[in-house]
Design a protein around this motif. Sequence first.
Motif, PDB file in Angstrom:
ATOM      1  N   GLY A  72      10.738   6.626   3.159  1.00 26.59           N
ATOM      2  CA  GLY A  72      11.493   5.506   3.628  1.00 26.59           C
ATOM      3  C   GLY A  72      10.635   5.743   5.322  1.00 26.59           C
ATOM      4  O   GLY A  72      10.080   6.559   5.637  1.00 26.59           O
ATOM      5  N   SER A  73      10.850   4.575   5.981  1.00 28.04           N
ATOM      6  CA  SER A  73      10.080   4.317   7.283  1.00 28.04           C
ATOM      7  C   SER A  73      10.603   5.491   8.335  1.00 28.04           C
ATOM      8  O   SER A  73       9.801   6.219   9.024  1.00 28.04           O
ATOM      9  N   LEU A  74      11.781   5.955   8.219  1.00 28.25           N
ATOM     10  CA  LEU A  74      12.349   6.880   9.116  1.00 28.25           C
ATOM     11  C   LEU A  74      11.942   8.354   8.696  1.00 28.25           C
ATOM     12  O   LEU A  74      11.434   9.066   9.652  1.00 28.25           O
ATOM     13  N   VAL A  75      11.434   8.605   7.647  1.00 32.06           N
ATOM     14  CA  VAL A  75      11.014   9.892   7.206  1.00 32.06           C
ATOM     15  C   VAL A  75       9.722  10.013   7.656  1.00 32.06           C
ATOM     16  O   VAL A  75       9.133  10.886   8.054  1.00 32.06           O
ATOM     17  N   ASN A  76       8.699   8.754   7.302  1.00 31.82           N
ATOM     18  CA  ASN A  76       7.468   8.785   7.761  1.00 31.82           C
ATOM     19  C   ASN A  76       7.477   9.001   9.326  1.00 31.82           C
ATOM     20  O   ASN A  76       6.469   9.453   9.756  1.00 31.82           O
ATOM     21  N   GLU A  77       8.374   8.240  10.014  1.00 35.87           N
ATOM     22  CA  GLU A  77       8.294   8.477  11.534  1.00 35.87           C
ATOM     23  C   GLU A  77       8.668   9.709  12.043  1.00 35.87           C
ATOM     24  O   GLU A  77       7.994  10.339  13.006  1.00 35.87           O
ATOM     25  N   MET A  78       9.487  10.344  11.339  1.00 33.91           N
ATOM     26  CA  MET A  78       9.883  11.820  11.851  1.00 33.91           C
ATOM     27  C   MET A  78       8.617  12.765  11.430  1.00 33.91           C
ATOM     28  O   MET A  78       8.681  13.646  12.376  1.00 33.91           O
ATOM     29  N   ALA A  79       7.956  12.415  10.623  1.00 33.34           N
ATOM     30  CA  ALA A  79       6.903  13.477  10.306  1.00 33.34           C
ATOM     31  C   ALA A  79       5.599  12.771  11.050  1.00 33.34           C
ATOM     32  O   ALA A  79       4.777  13.785  11.219  1.00 33.34           O
ATOM     33  N   GLY A  80       5.517  11.881  11.551  1.00 36.46           N
ATOM     34  CA  GLY A  80       4.373  11.347  12.185  1.00 36.46           C
ATOM     35  C   GLY A  80       3.411  10.986  11.520  1.00 36.46           C
ATOM     36  O   GLY A  80       2.356  10.697  12.073  1.00 36.46           O
ATOM     37  N   MET A  81       3.361  10.665  10.293  1.00 37.44           N
ATOM     38  CA  MET A  81       2.362  10.374   9.229  1.00 37.44           C
ATOM     39  C   MET A  81       3.022   9.776   7.904  1.00 37.44           C
ATOM     40  O   MET A  81       4.240   9.730   7.873  1.00 37.44           O
ATOM     41  N   GLU A  82       1.897   9.146   7.037  1.00 39.07           N
ATOM     42  CA  GLU A  82       2.478   8.946   5.685  1.00 39.07           C
ATOM     43  C   GLU A  82       2.653  10.189   4.854  1.00 39.07           C
ATOM     44  O   GLU A  82       1.669  10.835   4.839  1.00 39.07           O
ATOM     45  N   VAL A  83       3.855  10.044   4.327  1.00 40.82           N
ATOM     46  CA  VAL A  83       4.091  11.541   3.710  1.00 40.82           C
ATOM     47  C   VAL A  83       3.914  11.414   2.267  1.00 40.82           C
ATOM     48  O   VAL A  83       3.878  12.658   1.564  1.00 40.82           O
ATOM     49  N   GLY A 121      17.193  10.498  19.326  1.00 42.57           N
ATOM     50  CA  GLY A 121      16.460  11.103  20.408  1.00 42.57           C
ATOM     51  C   GLY A 121      14.840  10.514  20.137  1.00 42.57           C
ATOM     52  O   GLY A 121      14.646  10.068  19.054  1.00 42.57           O
ATOM     53  N   LYS A 122      14.206  10.957  20.818  1.00 39.92           N
ATOM     54  CA  LYS A 122      12.814  10.605  21.186  1.00 39.92           C
ATOM     55  C   LYS A 122      11.910  11.206  19.865  1.00 39.92           C
ATOM     56  O   LYS A 122      12.297  12.618  19.630  1.00 39.92           O
ATOM     57  N   THR A 123      11.408  10.770  19.150  1.00 38.63           N
ATOM     58  CA  THR A 123      10.766  11.289  17.959  1.00 38.63           C
ATOM     59  C   THR A 123       9.161  11.980  18.357  1.00 38.63           C
ATOM     60  O   THR A 123       8.490  11.346  18.974  1.00 38.63           O
ATOM     61  N   ALA A 124       9.003  13.253  18.020  1.00 39.68           N
ATOM     62  CA  ALA A 124       7.726  14.044  18.358  1.00 39.68           C
ATOM     63  C   ALA A 124       6.889  14.239  17.142  1.00 39.68           C
ATOM     64  O   ALA A 124       7.583  14.469  16.079  1.00 39.68           O
ATOM     65  N   THR A 125       5.762  14.084  17.205  1.00 40.72           N
ATOM     66  CA  THR A 125       4.819  14.238  15.837  1.00 40.72           C
ATOM     67  C   THR A 125       4.635  15.452  15.609  1.00 40.72           C
ATOM     68  O   THR A 125       4.308  15.712  14.229  1.00 40.72           O
TER      69      THR A 125
END
Length: 271
Positions: free
Chosen positions: A84-95, A169-173
Amino acid sequence: MIFGSRSGDGLSGGQENVVSMARFRKGGALSPLRQAEAYWTGLRRGDDVPSRSQIDPRGLENILSNTFILERIAPGIARFRLAGSLVNEMAGMEVRGMPVTAFFTADARKQLSSAMEHMFDTPAVVELELQIEAPRQSSPREARMLLLPLRSDLGDISRVLGVLVADEGKTATSQRFSITSIAMRSIGKPSGAAEFKAKPRAEATDERKDVNQPNPGFAETQARFKPERSLLEEARALLDRSRAGKAGTPADPAPAKHKGAPHLRLVVSRD
């Protein structure tokens, strides 16, 4: 919003009866985990594990951004097939296509691999308490991950339905996950379920007795084939029959003397 009790003099000073309603407004941070587990449990048939083909995105519409699908590719290693989009956002990339252990610290990778192997072999449900460690953050954030086993199209348990939730919280890559605790629950049989017992195989003597027993509802019973005799046995049987026939046949009677029958008499005279 808070609920409290009033005394005669005003508000009571005790705080034990005060309940904060802030964490119930959006269902709480763990709501997606419980929704996914309830959906996965509804797909089970008895004590079996659901298959990957049974997962319908419409059943997880409210938490699609938190969900992902893993595929087991080696012992202790599973890669993302969907995320999902949240998982990709937390990883900072397409997983997609990446191993899930790549987003954990070195110490946490061994723990996660052992937990996944236990999940596939037992099978079991795995729930992880995580910390998001990132150098750009002043304090680590907490997160939770739920792993639910699935069967592939071949019938083996090699797929995972996963859910990831984190504190706001703010997401860091450059963030990585460390494991705080691991909870594993084996998938047992429901109470009162009867165990399957295979019927014992009949012995050879019983099989021979039951061959020609009538079987209603099916074709009529067939007679056994007799063993074919050899040429030597047939010759011996033929010889025995011929001997028995000769022994039972009466001998030819002597010719009876005819009384009164005409006959010639030869008379010799020496005179």
